[in-house]
Scaffold this motif. Structure first.
Motif, PDB file in Angstrom:
ATOM      1  N   SER A  65       4.838   6.714   8.110  1.00 21.57           N
ATOM      2  CA  SER A  65       4.507   6.930   7.175  1.00 21.57           C
ATOM      3  C   SER A  65       3.258   7.772   7.699  1.00 21.57           C
ATOM      4  CB  SER A  65       3.796   6.288   6.245  1.00 21.57           C
ATOM      5  OG  SER A  65       4.860   5.453   5.277  1.00 21.57           O
ATOM      6  N   GLY A 100      -4.907   2.406   5.555  1.00 21.63           N
ATOM      7  CA  GLY A 100      -3.847   1.951   6.268  1.00 21.63           C
ATOM      8  C   GLY A 100      -2.472   2.631   4.990  1.00 21.63           C
ATOM      9  N   ARG A 101      -3.045   3.512   4.531  1.00 23.80           N
ATOM     10  CA  ARG A 101      -1.477   4.509   3.663  1.00 23.80           C
ATOM     11  C   ARG A 101      -0.181   5.132   4.579  1.00 23.80           C
ATOM     12  NH1 ARG A 101       1.768   5.702   1.628  1.00 23.80           N
ATOM     13  NH2 ARG A 101       2.805   7.036   0.084  1.00 23.80           N
ATOM     14  N   GLN A 113       0.743  -1.122   0.376  1.00 21.36           N
ATOM     15  CA  GLN A 113      -0.103  -0.389  -0.062  1.00 21.36           C
ATOM     16  C   GLN A 113       0.233   1.264  -0.359  1.00 21.36           C
ATOM     17  OE1 GLN A 113      -2.456  -0.129   3.760  1.00 21.36           O
ATOM     18  NE2 GLN A 113      -4.109   0.599   2.533  1.00 21.36           N
ATOM     19  N   ARG A 114       2.023   0.776   0.344  1.00 20.16           N
ATOM     20  CA  ARG A 114       3.161   2.529  -0.027  1.00 20.16           C
ATOM     21  C   ARG A 114       4.022   2.374  -0.291  1.00 20.16           C
ATOM     22  NH1 ARG A 114       3.547   1.966   6.946  1.00 20.16           N
ATOM     23  NH2 ARG A 114       1.613   2.211   7.203  1.00 20.16           N
ATOM     24  N   ILE A 165       5.521   5.921  -5.170  1.00 19.40           N
ATOM     25  CA  ILE A 165       4.969   6.026  -3.879  1.00 19.40           C
ATOM     26  C   ILE A 165       3.729   5.841  -4.814  1.00 19.40           C
ATOM     27  CG2 ILE A 165       5.735   7.428  -2.911  1.00 19.40           C
ATOM     28  CD1 ILE A 165       4.809  10.017  -4.136  1.00 19.40           C
ATOM     29  N   PRO A 166       2.429   5.314  -4.097  1.00 14.68           N
ATOM     30  CA  PRO A 166       1.417   5.212  -4.879  1.00 14.68           C
ATOM     31  C   PRO A 166       0.653   5.883  -5.694  1.00 14.68           C
ATOM     32  CG  PRO A 166       0.770   4.829  -2.356  1.00 14.68           C
ATOM     33  CD  PRO A 166       2.665   4.846  -2.776  1.00 14.68           C
ATOM     34  N   GLU A 167       0.413   7.238  -4.667  1.00 13.78           N
ATOM     35  CA  GLU A 167      -0.028   8.712  -5.628  1.00 13.78           C
ATOM     36  C   GLU A 167       0.630   8.530  -6.778  1.00 13.78           C
ATOM     37  OE1 GLU A 167       1.585   8.552  -2.542  1.00 13.78           O
ATOM     38  OE2 GLU A 167      -0.224   8.212  -1.278  1.00 13.78           O
TER      39      GLU A 167
END
Ligand SMILES: N[C@@H](CCC(=O)N[C@@H](CS)C(=O)NCC(=O)O)C(=O)O
Lengths: 396, 338
Positions: free
Chosen positions: B146, B188-189, A171-172, A261-263
């Motif tokens: 994070s 969860g990010r 997810q990160r 990164i996912p973004e």
């Protein structure tokens, strides 16, 4: 001007304004004066109003420390960097996603566009479905789809998907190994540049020879071999002057290696696949614009289908395609600003968002942001115009 | 709305004349018949709309107090929900008459940005929230985490300062609105969500399972949250400033929503002055003489508003702490009404 007036005065008495040359100059001067005046008025009024409201003005803030962090930056950026640095970081992030986006969109767009014209029914249908679906769903929605539906649904860092414990997806982000340079590393990029130069030289030479003698030369394969071979050779000779740093789970997150990164991924996927659907249509119409007689003639000469496409059809289609292709590239650059919606730190998110808010200098910040988009749009236009002029029909 | 107000402010500053820019907000407000108040988009206890779109909360009550002072009617307010990023341009461009939106009073905002803070509605500080199952007890254990937060806030600046001071690495995920930041944390990010402690309480009870999350003990900053107006309009500045003070003074003198009518007959001249039974204290501000009476009559004193919105009478159950009166060891204090 005086000479013109005197000449006119000799023959008959008419108003100077009847002289088209004088008149056009007068009008242009008046118009210019008007534009300058309106510009001055707006500028003057704005500064006056800002001052009367005690809002700071000017670009001095760019040298002030920014005090915030940015999740992705191509240059070192820390909490003590300035707003000017934040601007550069954001600009590079915009350019990075646009550049990669343009490459992917072009490749996918060409493949799909050509596939739509394929004789194979299934291939052509699939391409049509691709174009019709992606072209008709708003881009923002596609970004949300990738970000929320696909990437947010991935497991957390502890349950990452992995390929051979070298690549990790969670997810990160997507983590991979990063090369750590050692002494002598410089030989590799130098070899790469040398390889590219040799490949270009070979292809120019091969083309000249082809024109002169008609003899073929596999310059593509030779070039590829040189571009890959030279750096590999350099690495072997210098004793492999780098090591790989692998990402590893430490505490909350993976540390080390490189991360996408996912973004970034969400915006990149959405942006390039969306734009590809438009490019596919540009490619298809470009190919259809080349008269059928051209490929028939090529076939009559016994040229294979693939070669016909590459040597006869596409070069002619390019002429039709370049202007609309340019506007697709410009759209992609501008659409990258939608990355702000998912927190990808590009120009609009960082500069027109965070910097604007932290400094309160809306006018300067928005002007700066608009100037950047304008500049890069014009640069892309200029480049494509130059390319277009090169590809245009040259009478031989 | 965000982009729009940025362009309006540009157009307005460029085209509007200097004199018009200085127009008296109080006159404008009286003419349109309501106060346009900028509040947050949704922060339980401070400003949140119910299912009918009616706003309530401590920040909202400050807007209503101003309406009560000006019109004698606390309902004459219209609310504009604003994200952190949008709030200052909305105020500067005149889209709202005032902000009452968990906004931290800082030097830069109070001077360089053309804003004026009128006081402090709520003394706050920044904290961190994590999932309990991480087994973390202190913010000092957050190296490598994070962190999700909202952009354009003091929050993201304090965060950077804190991790730098403690020599810890971290990844910031800065989002455009609070709901996005909370959703990112929730999905969860991020390992950590950070904002003002008040915001943490409000956010935590809105999560699906509040008991799965905890607020870490460290408070890393000072966040005096208060109402904001445009600089250069001292009349309006005074109206907003003293509306809040009236609520605090009422608590100091034991004037409540229930006893405000009797208190008009109080033997204490300070109370009489506060409630307009003696002297002419409203007129110099351009307000009716019973301005403060109307505030207390309709909204109660500061303590009542606190308990009702964020204290024992609310789901948040926030302790008065430093927001108690100065006489009780807190920081809330009103200058004399004379
Ligand atoms: N007090 C801080 C932060 C205020 C703030 O906007 N906090 C966010 C949470 S990080 C919030 O409450 N947002 C509510 C909203 O966007 O409506 C400041 O003034 O910069």
């Amino acid at each position: 001007m005086a000479k013109d007036g005197a000449a006119a005065g000799d023959t008959q008495k008419t108003s100077m304004m009847n002289d088209p040359a004088v008149r056009s100059i007068v009008f242009q001067v008046v118009l210019l004066g008007l534009v300058v005046f309106v510009g001055w008025y707006l500028f003057h009024n704005t500064t006056q109003n800002l001052a009367s409201r005690n809002i700071a003005s000017g670009f001095g803030f760019l040298e002030q420390p920014a005090g915030f962090d940015i999740i992705q930056s191509l240059i070192p950026f820390s909490q003590s960097a300035t707003y000017g640095d934040a601007f550069v970081v954001a600009l590079l992030n915009t350019l990075l996603i646009s550049a990669i986006g343009i490459v992917i969109a072009t490749v996918v767009g060409f493949v799909v566009g050509i596939a739509r014209l394929s004789d194979n029914w299934i291939v052509a249908r699939l391409a049509t479905v691709y174009v019709e679906t992606l072209r008709n769903i708003p881009l923002l929605l596609q970004i949300f789809f990738w970000y929320f539906a696909v990437l947010r649904a991935l497991p957390g860092p502890r349950d990452s998907y992995t390929i051979m414990d070298v690549f990790f997806l969670n997810q990160r982000g997507f983590y991979g190994p990063a090369p750590v340079m050692e002494d002598g590393f410089w030989t590799i990029p130098v070899a790469l540049i040398l390889g590219i130069a040799i490949a270009v030289a070979v292809s120019i030479w091969a083309k000249k020879r082809l024109m002169a003698t008609g003899k073929q030369f596999h310059s593509f394969w030779v070039g590829l071999a040189v571009i890959i071979g030279l750096p590999v050779l350099a690495a072997l000779v210098t004793g492999v002057p780098f090591t790989w740093e692998y990402p590893a789970l430490k505490g909350f997150n993976f540390q080390g290696g490189v991360v996408m990164i996912p973004e970034f991924m969400a915006v990149l996927f959405a942006l390039s696949l969306y734009t590809a659907s438009f490019i596919a249509e540009v490619v298809r119409s470009g190919i259809l614009a080349v008269s059928k007689g051209q490929s028939e003639a090529a076939h009559a000469l016994g040229i294979r289908q693939g070669l016909t496409l590459r040597l006869v059809v596409i070069p002619q289609a390019l002429r039709v395609m370049i202007p609309p292709l340019t506007s697709q590239y410009l759209n992609l650059l501008k659409n990258s600003s939608l990355g702000a919606a998912v927190g990808y730190p590009e120009l609009v998110a960082v500069v027109a968002g965070t910097v604007l808010n932290q400094t309160g200098q809306a006018i300067e910040v928005i002007a700066l942001t608009m100037a950047v988009y304008l500049t890069f749009s014009l640069l892309i236009s200029l480049f494509m115009n130059w390319y277009n002029a090169r590809k245009a029909l040259v009478e031989r | 709305m965000n982009k729009l107000s940025q362009f309006t402010i540009g157009a307005m500053l460029a085209l509007g004349s200097v004199t018009a820019a200085q127009a008296a907000t109080l006159d404008d407000v009286k003419e349109k018949g309501f106060v346009q108040c900028g509040v947050s988009t949704g922060l339980a206890g401070f400003s949140a709309p119910d299912d009918k779109g009616n706003y309530s909360g401590l920040d909202v009550d400050v807007c209503k107090a101003v309406a009560a002072a000006v019109f004698g009617d606390a309902t004459k307010v219209k609310f504009t929900p604003l994200t952190a990023k949008e709030r200052f341009t909305a105020l500067q461009s005149g889209e709202v008459d005032m902000l009452s939106r968990n906004t931290t009073w800082t030097l830069n905002r109070d001077t360089a940005q053309g804003l004026s803070f009128t006081g402090v509605t709520y003394y706050d500080g920044q904290g961190f929230m994590v999932r309990k199952d991480l087994g973390i007890k202190s913010a000092k254990e957050l190296a490598g985490a994070s962190v999700c937060t909202e952009t354009g806030t003091t929050t993201e600046l304090n965060l950077a300062d804190y991790f730098k001071t403690h020599g810890m690495e971290y990844t910031v995920v800065a989002l455009g609105s609070n709901s996005e930041a909370v959703a990112a944390y929730d999905s969860g990010r991020c390992d950590v969500y950070t904002t003002d402690a008040s915001g943490l309480y409000a956010t935590r009870i809105a999560l699906e399972d509040p008991t799965a999350h905890m607020v870490l003990p460290e408070i890393i900053s000072k966040e005096p949250l208060g109402p904001v107006v445009r600089q250069g309009d001292s009349q309006w500045f005074n109206v907003v400033k003293w509306s809040l003070y009236a609520m605090v003074a009422a608590e100091e003198y034991g004037v409540t929503m229930a006893n405000v009518d009797e208190m008009k007959e109080s033997k204490n001249p300070e109370v009489k002055r506060l409630l307009g039974a003696e002297g002419e204290f409203g007129t110099p501000m351009g307000l009716p003489n019973d301005w403060a009476y109307q505030i207390v009559k309709q909204l109660g004193n500061y303590g009542e508003a606190f308990e009702r919105n964020v204290g024992e009478g609310s789901p948040l159950k926030i302790d008065r702490g430093i927001n108690a009166l100065w006489t009780e060891g807190g920081l809330q204090y009103a200058p004399p009404f004379r």
